[in-house]
Design an enzyme around this catalytic site. Structure first.
Site, PDB file in Angstrom:
ATOM      1  N   CYS A   1      12.254 -44.102 -49.442  1.00 23.67           N
ATOM      2  CA  CYS A   1      12.595 -42.778 -49.976  1.00 23.67           C
ATOM      3  C   CYS A   1      11.533 -42.298 -50.965  1.00 23.67           C
ATOM      4  O   CYS A   1      10.433 -41.963 -50.553  1.00 23.67           O
ATOM      5  CB  CYS A   1      13.997 -42.760 -50.566  1.00 23.67           C
ATOM      6  SG  CYS A   1      14.631 -41.059 -50.750  1.00 23.67           S
TER       7      CYS A   1
ATOM      8  N   HIS B   1      17.247 -44.180 -46.065  1.00 24.72           N
ATOM      9  CA  HIS B   1      17.801 -45.263 -46.853  1.00 24.72           C
ATOM     10  C   HIS B   1      18.380 -46.345 -45.943  1.00 24.72           C
ATOM     11  O   HIS B   1      19.536 -46.269 -45.527  1.00 24.72           O
ATOM     12  CB  HIS B   1      18.895 -44.741 -47.792  1.00 24.72           C
ATOM     13  CG  HIS B   1      18.352 -43.968 -48.951  1.00 24.72           C
ATOM     14  ND1 HIS B   1      18.055 -44.549 -50.158  1.00 24.72           N
ATOM     15  CD2 HIS B   1      18.008 -42.657 -49.068  1.00 24.72           C
ATOM     16  CE1 HIS B   1      17.578 -43.641 -50.984  1.00 24.72           C
ATOM     17  NE2 HIS B   1      17.536 -42.482 -50.344  1.00 24.72           N
TER      18      HIS B   1
ATOM     19  N   GLU C   1      19.361 -49.123 -46.719  1.00 21.86           N
ATOM     20  CA  GLU C   1      20.420 -49.855 -47.435  1.00 21.86           C
ATOM     21  C   GLU C   1      21.753 -49.113 -47.435  1.00 21.86           C
ATOM     22  O   GLU C   1      22.771 -49.637 -47.926  1.00 21.86           O
ATOM     23  CB  GLU C   1      19.974 -50.128 -48.874  1.00 21.86           C
ATOM     24  CG  GLU C   1      20.108 -48.970 -49.847  1.00 21.86           C
ATOM     25  CD  GLU C   1      19.027 -47.905 -49.706  1.00 21.86           C
ATOM     26  OE1 GLU C   1      19.076 -46.905 -50.443  1.00 21.86           O
ATOM     27  OE2 GLU C   1      18.129 -48.072 -48.846  1.00 21.86           O
TER      28      GLU C   1
END
Length: 242
Positions: free
Chosen positions: A107, A210, A212
């Site tokens: 990001c 992202h 995650e």
């Protein structure tokens, strides 16, 4: 067995009473670190650009890079511009590139990479058919924007994801405008926004999304970190020069 040591620059903004996005970036810092550790890499949080004894660098998410760093509009609607954070991230990235240490950006990390190589950013994305920015869930949290990206053939990313099109979680209002020198787009959204890059010569890769984010399939979440780990191990296995 001693694990390769990976530096992650600390997030320097205090989320207390700040923009909710600052709190989110600080909270998911640990999630990114866990994905690094899952590749049998040792994460060390650092506050200086000294990479002595380190084998890799991961640049996580966070606030916006100061537009003056890339000749942008200083009056643009940016958030959490932190000169100390910009200095730390850009200085440690420069140190990694100089030493040939592998780099992964996530990001903001992708945006830092692009700026470091002389690229520019779109300070605030205009509306499009593809949602990129996270939205409020009405309970003080943020909901990711999910969309598809096309993955380029002959890229490290393609090698690890094993697919030409994947669905990713976004949470950004800025993006790459002009690519930095040596950077190649390796994933692109349907509206043309660059979603991943690799460097043509240096061991550097980055993703705008992202991995995650909750809801990302485990294999897809691991993919950028697996590609990064491959670079780390390749460097460690290379014969010493001189």
């Amino acid at each position: 067995m001693t694990l390769p040591r990976i530096a992650m620059p600390a997030r320097l903004s205090d989320a207390e009473g700040a923009d909710a996005r600052v709190g989110l970036a600080n909270a998911i810092f640990d999630d990114v670190a866990e994905l690094v550790r899952a590749e049998d890499l040792d994460v060390v949080v650092v506050r200086t650009a000294d990479l002595t004894g380190f084998d890799g660098l991961v640049l996580p998410g966070g606030g916006d890079v100061d537009p003056t760093r890339y000749g942008g509009d200083s009056a643009a609607p940016v958030y959490d511009v932190n000169p100390a954070q910009d200095a730390l991230d850009l200085d440690i990235l420069a140190a990694a590139v100089e030493r040939g240490i592998p780099v992964l950006g996530v990001c903001r990390g992708l945006q830092v990479v692009n700026v470091a190589f002389g690229g520019t950013l779109i300070e605030d994305l205009p509306a499009s058919d593809v949602g990129h920015a996270a939205a409020s869930d009405g309970c003080g949290g943020l909901e990711w924007a999910w969309h598809d990206v096309d993955v380029a053939a002959d890229s490290r990313l393609r090698d690890v994801v094993g697919a030409t099109r994947i669905r990713v979680a976004s949470g950004h209002h800025q993006a790459i405008d002009r690519l930095g020198t040596g950077l190649v787009a390796t994933a692109v959204a349907d509206d043309g926004i660059v979603e991943a890059v690799e460097h043509s010569d240096a061991p550097v890769l980055a993703v705008q999304w992202h991995p995650e984010a909750e809801g990302t399939p485990a294999a897809l979440a691991a993919a950028p970190f697996a590609a990064f780990a491959d670079l780390v191990h390749a460097r460690l296995a290379a014969p010493a020069i001189g």
